[in-house]
Design a protein around this motif. Structure first.
Motif, PDB file in Angstrom:
ATOM      1  N   LEU A   1      43.780  51.915  46.291  1.00 48.68           N
ATOM      2  CA  LEU A   1      43.609  50.922  45.704  1.00 48.68           C
ATOM      3  C   LEU A   1      43.618  49.446  47.235  1.00 48.68           C
ATOM      4  N   THR A   2      44.486  49.059  47.426  1.00 45.93           N
ATOM      5  CA  THR A   2      43.887  48.342  48.443  1.00 45.93           C
ATOM      6  C   THR A   2      43.136  48.700  49.444  1.00 45.93           C
TER       7      THR A   2
ATOM      8  N   TYR B   1      49.369  41.863  42.707  1.00 44.39           N
ATOM      9  CA  TYR B   1      48.533  41.516  44.552  1.00 44.39           C
ATOM     10  C   TYR B   1      50.297  41.038  44.682  1.00 44.39           C
TER      11      TYR B   1
ATOM     12  N   THR C   1      36.623  43.325  48.452  1.00 50.99           N
ATOM     13  CA  THR C   1      37.034  42.042  46.977  1.00 50.99           C
ATOM     14  C   THR C   1      38.056  41.769  47.212  1.00 50.99           C
ATOM     15  N   LEU C   2      39.288  42.285  47.652  1.00 51.97           N
ATOM     16  CA  LEU C   2      40.373  41.690  48.472  1.00 51.97           C
ATOM     17  C   LEU C   2      40.797  41.421  49.799  1.00 51.97           C
TER      18      LEU C   2
ATOM     19  N   LEU D   1      40.995  36.865  41.495  1.00 53.08           N
ATOM     20  CA  LEU D   1      41.480  37.814  41.406  1.00 53.08           C
ATOM     21  C   LEU D   1      41.813  38.739  40.144  1.00 53.08           C
TER      22      LEU D   1
ATOM     23  N   LEU E   1      42.322  46.186  35.096  1.00 53.75           N
ATOM     24  CA  LEU E   1      40.895  46.182  35.694  1.00 53.75           C
ATOM     25  C   LEU E   1      40.528  47.329  34.804  1.00 53.75           C
TER      26      LEU E   1
ATOM     27  N   PHE F   1      39.310  48.347  47.847  1.00 50.08           N
ATOM     28  CA  PHE F   1      39.405  46.882  47.638  1.00 50.08           C
ATOM     29  C   PHE F   1      39.172  45.736  49.166  1.00 50.08           C
ATOM     30  N   HIS F   2      39.431  46.146  50.029  1.00 54.96           N
ATOM     31  CA  HIS F   2      39.872  45.470  51.356  1.00 54.96           C
ATOM     32  C   HIS F   2      38.481  46.153  52.090  1.00 54.96           C
TER      33      HIS F   2
ATOM     34  N   TYR G   1      34.913  46.000  41.761  1.00 57.47           N
ATOM     35  CA  TYR G   1      35.792  45.670  43.631  1.00 57.47           C
ATOM     36  C   TYR G   1      35.664  46.517  43.332  1.00 57.47           C
ATOM     37  N   PHE G   2      35.458  48.121  43.652  1.00 56.84           N
ATOM     38  CA  PHE G   2      35.288  49.570  43.862  1.00 56.84           C
ATOM     39  C   PHE G   2      34.225  50.098  43.182  1.00 56.84           C
TER      40      PHE G   2
ATOM     41  N   ASN H   1      35.810  48.205  38.114  1.00 56.58           N
ATOM     42  CA  ASN H   1      35.145  46.789  37.742  1.00 56.58           C
ATOM     43  C   ASN H   1      36.523  45.848  36.801  1.00 56.58           C
TER      44      ASN H   1
END
Length: 695
Positions: free
Chosen positions: A277-278, A317, A286-287, A324, A328, A281-282, A378-379, A393
């Motif tokens: 997930l990290t 997080y 979105t992160l 953020l 989700l 999102f990177h 988000y992705f 989302n």
């Protein structure tokens, strides 16, 4: 099971007095009385008959729960009524109580006082063809019987609330301090319509769920990614090719990451989880790179719709950040081991278009430019070779189970697919949806949804591959058999007559000849002014609803699957495909006009509303013909004995199975629409043929 009606309504008074036994006989001249319908919850309302005896003919449209009626005559527990407001027949006879259960309860308001409020729902279809939705009838607080109190306060049925998350106070709210006289940031409202600050000069705090803010305000600064290749319908025409490709487990075309194929993989396998997930999102932007997903607090898989498994989850997080979302939502296609056939039809053959591709393209590229609410991206990614896909989302702030009262800017409970009969004044919801979709299509046509839109590989929707324009095969005979043999008790006596059925079959046979030759679909796509980007399936279950700061019902739009350039008429028809026939017959023209007004106001080239209406009627006829094919696809003619035990299309036995609920609702309501308003729709064909002949 009792099912509370969706949407806001006044609270019943807790001190309601018991009804008591109605008098044996009472005439309207001696004591006029207003009643409210409280029975028929979950069944579309209560049965109406033409006369006082319970053996008299049934009126084919039920009197909706929540309707207000004026008493004309009372004989025992049989009430002769005139409708004041709500959906249902204008006049008829109903029972006020059956087996000790109240179906109608007295209202404290006089018929005269309610006359103006009820007028908007008694308009003829012609009067309803306006660009604004009729105002919702104000249902005042009135004493209700104990049974009605229980029905309204009861928790929503599991099937309706299946996709609803328990709302909390963190991770999805925009809290804004507003100085005296200033307006809160509800950007889709004109400034002069938003409630002002406190009159004493003090500042106030306005709390608005982030999911109700315009998507263009909540979007992250997304990073560049690889373009998504075009979808090829012919690539996996053979099922075995799809199975071989889907087994490869490849990476996404846009961001180059592997896919979890189920929620279980995503949240429980070491190669996914927080680390994946990290990274996702990177890559999407979105992160921030300096932040990470610390832990998955909770997750829950649920089934809803037909596109594949879904899950809601909550994150923590490493560095909490205001923009953020912590709650989700994720969706993905069916893995082969769960539903091989659906994976092939949807993601391999593209039966319904580019399902995940269209949705991912919308969220990644267009949602940052969309001026109305839609969940924050988000992705998302798709692999064209393996047909793997994923979309993550922000989760909509659904209310807690059992909530029945809502303030402005609070999200209503979700509406289940083909369960519009649970809505109070469903037309208000559909007007909200078509205005949003008209704005979307107008902005796209005017080039106002971002610079990338013109370069994206949208699905090539046209007269030969628009799922809403597919020809049937003598489907009118199946519909005739369904009315005449399979479920005759669902339909009015008029619809079972040989005269009506002969005309019904003849009209659709005429239509079939033109559709088989491709004339109708070609006409729908011939003029580029009436073709453009549209949501393919903007039904009530693919939206979320709320009252804005003015108290008007408005909509956020989700589930943008198969979004593509298409005939606007086809897209509009897809928006109404799950609607109740009676509501649609009364408001179809008004909804098309509302869509066109929003489209024109967005700055698109102006279109002729009458021309759009003609095309919408044609698209509705085509689609109805396809839906009638359900009778033979599901072999319903062999189930006559079973249908004798099913009192209505939305009875509990049908509702408990998603597929049956979906198919029976569309079949019943499309047939009923042509019983109510067939001549209006059928007349579109000779209009089109006459125009072609004059060229």
């Amino acid at each position: 099971a009792q099912v509370a009606r969706l949407g806001p309504r006044s609270s019943p008074q807790a001190s309601a007095a018991p009804l008591g036994k109605p008098p044996a006989h009472r005439s309207a001249s001696s004591m006029a009385q207003t009643w409210e319908v409280v029975g028929g919850v979950g069944l579309g309302g209560i049965v109406v008959r033409e006369g006082r005896p319970t053996s008299s003919p049934v009126v084919f449209v039920r009197l909706a729960t929540g309707a207000l009626i004026e008493e004309l005559e009372m004989q025992g527990e049989r009430l002769h009524f005139r409708k004041i407001s709500g959906l249902g027949p204008e006049e008829g006879w109903v029972s006020v109580r059956i087996s000790g259960k109240d179906l109608c309860v007295p209202s404290s308001r006089s018929p005269k006082a309610l006359e103006n409020a009820g007028a908007s729902l008694r308009e003829t279809p012609a009067a309803a063809s306006r660009s604004e939705a009729p105002p919702a009838v104000a249902v005042q607080q009135v004493p209700l019987a104990a049974a009605a109190n229980e029905a309204i306060a009861a928790p929503l049925a599991a099937s309706v609330m299946e996709s609803a998350a328990l709302a909390t106070t963190s991770g999805g709210t925009a809290v804004t301090t507003v100085a005296a006289g200033e307006t809160p940031p509800t950007a889709d409202l004109p400034a002069d319509q938003v409630a002002k600050g406190a009159s004493d000069g003090a500042s106030r705090v306005v709390t608005i769920p982030r999911c109700l803010l315009p998507a263009c305000e909540t979007a992250a600064d997304l990073l560049q990614c690889n373009p998504l290749p075009a979808f090829d319908k012919t690539r996996y025409a053979a099922k075995k090719k799809l199975i071989a490709a889907a087994s490869k487990r490849l990476v996404g075309d846009m961001y180059g990451l592997p896919f979890p194929q189920t929620p279980e993989e995503m949240f429980e396998k070491a190669e996914f989880g927080c680390g994946w997930l990290t990274k996702a999102f990177h890559r999407a932007g979105t992160l921030q790179e300096s932040n990470s997903v610390k832990r998955i607090v909770s997750w829950r898989r649920f089934e809803g719709g037909g596109s594949g498994p879904k899950a809601e989850f909550e994150l923590e997080y490493e560095r909490p950040d205001g923009p953020l979302d912590t709650r989700l939502f994720v969706k993905m296609p069916f893995p082969l081991e769960e539903n091989e056939g659906q994976r092939w039809l949807q993601e391999g053959k593209g039966t319904f278009g580019d399902n995940f591709g269209g949705e991912v393209l919308f969220y990644r590229y267009l949602s940052p430019h969309t001026p109305f609410p839609t969940p924050k991206f988000y992705f998302g990614d798709v692999c064209r070779e393996s047909t793997e896909a994923i979309l993550i989302n922000a989760r909509v702030d659904w209310p807690e189970r059992g909530t029945t009262e809502f303030s402005n800017n609070e999200v209503f409970p979700p509406c289940g697919k083909c369960e519009d009969y649970l809505l109070t004044n469903p037309e208000d919801y559909y007007f909200a949806v078509v205005r949003r979709l008209g704005t979307f299509s107008g902005l796209a046509k005017a080039g106002k949804l971002g610079p990338e839109n013109a370069t994206l590989n949208w699905f090539n929707c046209g007269p030969t591959n628009d799922v809403n324009c597919m020809p049937g095969l003598q489907c009118e005979l199946g519909a005739k058999a369904f009315i005449e043999q399979v479920a005759p008790h669902w339909f009015p006596a008029k619809a079972r007559t040989s005269a009506f059925l002969s005309n019904f079959v003849a009209k659709f046979q005429d239509f079939d000849q033109s559709q088989d030759s491709g004339l109708v679909a070609q006409f729908l796509y011939a003029d580029p002014l009436y073709v453009g980007l549209h949501h393919q399936n903007g039904n009530s279950d693919n939206c979320y609803f709320y009252r804005d700061s003015t108290g008007k019902i408005n909509a956020g739009v989700l589930d943008w699957g198969s979004t593509a350039p298409m005939s606007y008429a086809s897209g509009l028809m897809g928006t109404t495909i799950g609607a109740q026939a009676e509501m649609l017959a009364a408001h179809d023209e008004g909804m098309v006009r509302a869509w066109a007004d929003a489209y024109n106001e967005a700055g698109a080239p102006r279109m002729d509303v009458a021309e759009l209406l003609l095309r919408y009627r044609l698209a509705t006829c085509i689609n109805a013909y396809c839906i009638f094919g359900t009778v033979d696809r599901m072999r319903l003619r062999d189930a006559t004995a079973l249908f004798k035990t099913l009192p209505a299309y939305n009875c509990e036995e049908i509702r408990k199975d998603f597929g049956n609920r979906f198919n029976m609702s569309m079949l019943y309501n499309r047939i009923l629409l042509f019983i109510l308003k067939g001549d209006y729709y059928w007349s579109a064909l000779p209009e089109m043929l006459k125009r072609r002949g004059s060229r």
